[in-house]
Design a protein around this motif. Structure first.
Motif, PDB file in Angstrom:
ATOM      1  N   HIS A 161      -4.086  -7.401  -4.743  1.00 27.29           N
ATOM      2  CA  HIS A 161      -3.135  -6.483  -5.360  1.00 27.29           C
ATOM      3  C   HIS A 161      -2.940  -5.256  -4.478  1.00 27.29           C
ATOM      4  O   HIS A 161      -3.885  -4.701  -3.918  1.00 27.29           O
ATOM      5  CB  HIS A 161      -3.634  -6.053  -6.742  1.00 27.29           C
ATOM      6  CG  HIS A 161      -2.574  -5.431  -7.587  1.00 27.29           C
ATOM      7  ND1 HIS A 161      -2.200  -4.109  -7.480  1.00 27.29           N
ATOM      8  CD2 HIS A 161      -1.789  -5.955  -8.569  1.00 27.29           C
ATOM      9  CE1 HIS A 161      -1.247  -3.841  -8.338  1.00 27.29           C
ATOM     10  NE2 HIS A 161      -0.976  -4.937  -9.016  1.00 27.29           N
ATOM     11  N   ALA A 162      -1.673  -4.835  -4.344  1.00 30.74           N
ATOM     12  CA  ALA A 162      -1.364  -3.754  -3.415  1.00 30.74           C
ATOM     13  C   ALA A 162      -2.002  -2.427  -3.824  1.00 30.74           C
ATOM     14  O   ALA A 162      -2.437  -1.650  -2.970  1.00 30.74           O
ATOM     15  CB  ALA A 162       0.153  -3.589  -3.302  1.00 30.74           C
ATOM     16  N   ARG A 163      -2.103  -2.157  -5.127  1.00 32.01           N
ATOM     17  CA  ARG A 163      -2.618  -0.859  -5.575  1.00 32.01           C
ATOM     18  C   ARG A 163      -4.051  -0.938  -6.086  1.00 32.01           C
ATOM     19  O   ARG A 163      -4.860  -0.049  -5.814  1.00 32.01           O
ATOM     20  CB  ARG A 163      -1.717  -0.293  -6.676  1.00 32.01           C
ATOM     21  CG  ARG A 163      -0.317   0.067  -6.206  1.00 32.01           C
ATOM     22  CD  ARG A 163       0.464   0.727  -7.320  1.00 32.01           C
ATOM     23  NE  ARG A 163      -0.185   1.947  -7.791  1.00 32.01           N
ATOM     24  CZ  ARG A 163       0.248   2.660  -8.837  1.00 32.01           C
ATOM     25  NH1 ARG A 163       1.320   2.257  -9.504  1.00 32.01           N
ATOM     26  NH2 ARG A 163      -0.384   3.756  -9.194  1.00 32.01           N
ATOM     27  N   TYR A 164      -4.361  -1.999  -6.850  1.00 38.82           N
ATOM     28  CA  TYR A 164      -5.650  -2.053  -7.519  1.00 38.82           C
ATOM     29  C   TYR A 164      -6.581  -3.120  -6.950  1.00 38.82           C
ATOM     30  O   TYR A 164      -7.681  -3.315  -7.467  1.00 38.82           O
ATOM     31  CB  TYR A 164      -5.453  -2.310  -9.015  1.00 38.82           C
ATOM     32  CG  TYR A 164      -4.467  -1.365  -9.660  1.00 38.82           C
ATOM     33  CD1 TYR A 164      -4.791  -0.025  -9.843  1.00 38.82           C
ATOM     34  CD2 TYR A 164      -3.207  -1.804 -10.061  1.00 38.82           C
ATOM     35  CE1 TYR A 164      -3.886   0.855 -10.427  1.00 38.82           C
ATOM     36  CE2 TYR A 164      -2.294  -0.941 -10.642  1.00 38.82           C
ATOM     37  CZ  TYR A 164      -2.642   0.392 -10.826  1.00 38.82           C
ATOM     38  OH  TYR A 164      -1.748   1.255 -11.392  1.00 38.82           O
ATOM     39  N   GLY A 165      -6.171  -3.811  -5.913  1.00 37.44           N
ATOM     40  CA  GLY A 165      -6.991  -4.884  -5.361  1.00 37.44           C
ATOM     41  C   GLY A 165      -8.240  -4.374  -4.670  1.00 37.44           C
ATOM     42  O   GLY A 165      -8.258  -3.301  -4.058  1.00 37.44           O
ATOM     43  N   TYR A 166      -9.311  -5.170  -4.764  1.00 31.07           N
ATOM     44  CA  TYR A 166     -10.590  -4.769  -4.182  1.00 31.07           C
ATOM     45  C   TYR A 166     -10.521  -4.728  -2.659  1.00 31.07           C
ATOM     46  O   TYR A 166     -11.193  -3.900  -2.022  1.00 31.07           O
ATOM     47  CB  TYR A 166     -11.695  -5.736  -4.628  1.00 31.07           C
ATOM     48  CG  TYR A 166     -13.067  -5.333  -4.174  1.00 31.07           C
ATOM     49  CD1 TYR A 166     -13.740  -4.273  -4.784  1.00 31.07           C
ATOM     50  CD2 TYR A 166     -13.696  -5.994  -3.119  1.00 31.07           C
ATOM     51  CE1 TYR A 166     -14.997  -3.891  -4.367  1.00 31.07           C
ATOM     52  CE2 TYR A 166     -14.962  -5.623  -2.692  1.00 31.07           C
ATOM     53  CZ  TYR A 166     -15.611  -4.565  -3.314  1.00 31.07           C
ATOM     54  OH  TYR A 166     -16.849  -4.177  -2.882  1.00 31.07           O
ATOM     55  N   ILE A 167      -9.716  -5.610  -2.058  1.00 27.81           N
ATOM     56  CA  ILE A 167      -9.608  -5.621  -0.599  1.00 27.81           C
ATOM     57  C   ILE A 167      -9.003  -4.316  -0.099  1.00 27.81           C
ATOM     58  O   ILE A 167      -9.503  -3.703   0.863  1.00 27.81           O
ATOM     59  CB  ILE A 167      -8.765  -6.827  -0.136  1.00 27.81           C
ATOM     60  CG1 ILE A 167      -9.484  -8.137  -0.487  1.00 27.81           C
ATOM     61  CG2 ILE A 167      -8.499  -6.761   1.363  1.00 27.81           C
ATOM     62  CD1 ILE A 167      -8.702  -9.383  -0.118  1.00 27.81           C
ATOM     63  N   ASN A 168      -7.944  -3.855  -0.738  1.00 30.54           N
ATOM     64  CA  ASN A 168      -7.361  -2.575  -0.348  1.00 30.54           C
ATOM     65  C   ASN A 168      -8.285  -1.416  -0.692  1.00 30.54           C
ATOM     66  O   ASN A 168      -8.256  -0.378  -0.014  1.00 30.54           O
ATOM     67  CB  ASN A 168      -6.004  -2.387  -1.040  1.00 30.54           C
ATOM     68  CG  ASN A 168      -4.886  -3.092  -0.295  1.00 30.54           C
ATOM     69  OD1 ASN A 168      -4.999  -3.402   0.882  1.00 30.54           O
ATOM     70  ND2 ASN A 168      -3.794  -3.360  -0.991  1.00 30.54           N
ATOM     71  N   TYR A 169      -9.094  -1.567  -1.731  1.00 35.53           N
ATOM     72  CA  TYR A 169     -10.080  -0.534  -2.059  1.00 35.53           C
ATOM     73  C   TYR A 169     -11.095  -0.376  -0.922  1.00 35.53           C
ATOM     74  O   TYR A 169     -11.439   0.743  -0.525  1.00 35.53           O
ATOM     75  CB  TYR A 169     -10.789  -0.899  -3.360  1.00 35.53           C
ATOM     76  CG  TYR A 169     -11.924   0.027  -3.732  1.00 35.53           C
ATOM     77  CD1 TYR A 169     -11.674   1.268  -4.313  1.00 35.53           C
ATOM     78  CD2 TYR A 169     -13.249  -0.340  -3.501  1.00 35.53           C
ATOM     79  CE1 TYR A 169     -12.714   2.125  -4.648  1.00 35.53           C
ATOM     80  CE2 TYR A 169     -14.295   0.495  -3.826  1.00 35.53           C
ATOM     81  CZ  TYR A 169     -14.021   1.729  -4.398  1.00 35.53           C
ATOM     82  OH  TYR A 169     -15.055   2.582  -4.719  1.00 35.53           O
ATOM     83  N   VAL A 170     -11.527  -1.512  -0.363  1.00 33.12           N
ATOM     84  CA  VAL A 170     -12.460  -1.465   0.765  1.00 33.12           C
ATOM     85  C   VAL A 170     -11.783  -0.881   1.994  1.00 33.12           C
ATOM     86  O   VAL A 170     -12.367  -0.050   2.716  1.00 33.12           O
ATOM     87  CB  VAL A 170     -13.001  -2.881   1.065  1.00 33.12           C
ATOM     88  CG1 VAL A 170     -13.847  -2.874   2.332  1.00 33.12           C
ATOM     89  CG2 VAL A 170     -13.826  -3.387  -0.111  1.00 33.12           C
ATOM     90  N   LEU A 171     -10.527  -1.280   2.242  1.00 37.61           N
ATOM     91  CA  LEU A 171      -9.800  -0.737   3.390  1.00 37.61           C
ATOM     92  C   LEU A 171      -9.621   0.772   3.257  1.00 37.61           C
ATOM     93  O   LEU A 171      -9.745   1.515   4.245  1.00 37.61           O
ATOM     94  CB  LEU A 171      -8.436  -1.414   3.517  1.00 37.61           C
ATOM     95  CG  LEU A 171      -8.433  -2.897   3.903  1.00 37.61           C
ATOM     96  CD1 LEU A 171      -7.006  -3.430   3.956  1.00 37.61           C
ATOM     97  CD2 LEU A 171      -9.111  -3.107   5.254  1.00 37.61           C
ATOM     98  N   GLY A 172      -9.333   1.227   2.035  1.00 39.94           N
ATOM     99  CA  GLY A 172      -9.198   2.655   1.821  1.00 39.94           C
ATOM    100  C   GLY A 172     -10.497   3.389   2.072  1.00 39.94           C
ATOM    101  O   GLY A 172     -10.504   4.498   2.615  1.00 39.94           O
ATOM    102  N   GLY A 173     -11.621   2.774   1.666  1.00 37.50           N
ATOM    103  CA  GLY A 173     -12.922   3.383   1.919  1.00 37.50           C
ATOM    104  C   GLY A 173     -13.239   3.490   3.393  1.00 37.50           C
ATOM    105  O   GLY A 173     -13.989   4.373   3.820  1.00 37.50           O
ATOM    106  N   LEU A 174     -12.662   2.589   4.196  1.00 35.68           N
ATOM    107  CA  LEU A 174     -12.870   2.626   5.649  1.00 35.68           C
ATOM    108  C   LEU A 174     -11.838   3.490   6.360  1.00 35.68           C
ATOM    109  O   LEU A 174     -11.830   3.560   7.600  1.00 35.68           O
ATOM    110  CB  LEU A 174     -12.811   1.198   6.218  1.00 35.68           C
ATOM    111  CG  LEU A 174     -13.887   0.230   5.721  1.00 35.68           C
ATOM    112  CD1 LEU A 174     -13.637  -1.173   6.264  1.00 35.68           C
ATOM    113  CD2 LEU A 174     -15.282   0.713   6.138  1.00 35.68           C
TER     114      LEU A 174
END
Length: 290
Positions: free
Chosen positions: A127-140
């Motif tokens: 998911h573009a906003r709530y997906g866990y993969i993007n959450y990890v990318l944001g953390g990095l």
């Protein structure tokens, strides 16, 4: 004796003829006609048009788009899937690995899991906003990616999902191949001072050669027939970036009822897979001769 042998294989040959050869022959005949919704209503509307379906496909931009998407899926997905499954097999076959049965079962579980069920989970992960993969990318500190909504990333996302879903099957085959390699070869190489990489390169890979060829062919054939993943995850979008050859065939046959055209697509895909398989076997034999 020969008559008895034919009697034993006759039931299997009859089944193959009835459920494979005859339908394949009928599909080829249909591909030479304009079989469509009107022909379904009355066979009087059916016309023999020869190779026109095949020629029309070669002048259809969406067919080439679907073929390009499928080739991208195969060229990227097959090596990644084989490398991932081989790495997992080597790790689980090593002597230092613990809980082997548990991990083999856990890694094989996606193969037998319902596709629709896991797609729901992976669509949330992507998911573009709530997906866990993007959450990890944001953390990095990396920008978020619209995995299923961006034409540049949608097919790559499907490849990642397909590799996760299917690599466990190849892993089991590789584990069986690794178990057939004699431990004496590794012991002798170790006495000669060969390290882990040298033993893997000069013993494991050559001994697994036939297994790797078989797995490559099976994986390639399976990836050329990709349909369920784009159908469930993206429905061919965005901007037709995930339309595969089989998805295009499905739309022609069951959305627009162009059965003749859909049959032609199926045989063109068969010829492509058959040709690539022959080339792969030829190069493999040339490598063995050298």
């Amino acid at each position: 004796m020969e008559r008895a042998a034919w009697c034993f294989v006759a039931p299997a040959l009859i089944v193959i003829a009835v459920f494979f050869l005859l339908p394949a022959l009928a599909a080829f005949v249909i591909s030479l006609t304009d079989f469509d919704l009107y022909a379904l209503a009355s066979l009087k509307n059916l016309r023999f048009i020869g190779l026109r379906n095949y020629i029309d496909l070669l002048h259809t931009p969406l067919f080439w788009k679907a073929l390009g998407n499928t080739l991208y899926f195969v060229v990227v997905g097959v090596p990644v899937s084989i490398a991932t499954s081989l790495a997992a097999a080597v790790l689980l076959h090593s002597k230092v690995a613990r809980f082997k049965s548990f991990f083999r079962t856990a890694l094989f579980a996606p193969v037998v899991t319902s596709l629709v069920a896991v797609v729901v989970i992976w669509r949330y992960l992507f998911h573009a906003r709530y997906g866990y993969i993007n959450y990890v990318l944001g953390g990095l500190g990396m920008p978020k990616v619209d995995w299923l909504g961006d034409p540049h990333w949608s097919m790559f996302a499907i490849i990642v999902f397909s590799v996760w879903k299917n690599f466990g099957y190849n892993m089991i085959i590789f584990i069986a191949g690794l178990q057939s390699i004699s431990e004496d070869l590794y012991a002798a190489a170790k006495l000669d001072g060969a390290g882990h990489w040298a033993r893997f390169r000069y013993i494991t890979l050559p001994m697994l050669g036939p297994t790797i060829v078989m797995v490559s062919i099976l994986t390639m054939v399976g990836y050329f027939q990709v349909f369920a993943e784009p159908y469930v995850m993206t429905e061919g979008g965005p901007m037709q970036s995930t339309v595969s050859v089989l998805y295009f065939m499905y739309e022609q046959g069951f959305k627009w009822w162009n059965i003749g055209s859909a049959s032609a697509i199926a045989f063109m895909l068969f010829l492509l897979m058959f040709s690539i398989t022959l080339l792969q076997l030829k190069f493999t034999r040339l490598g063995d001769e050298q």
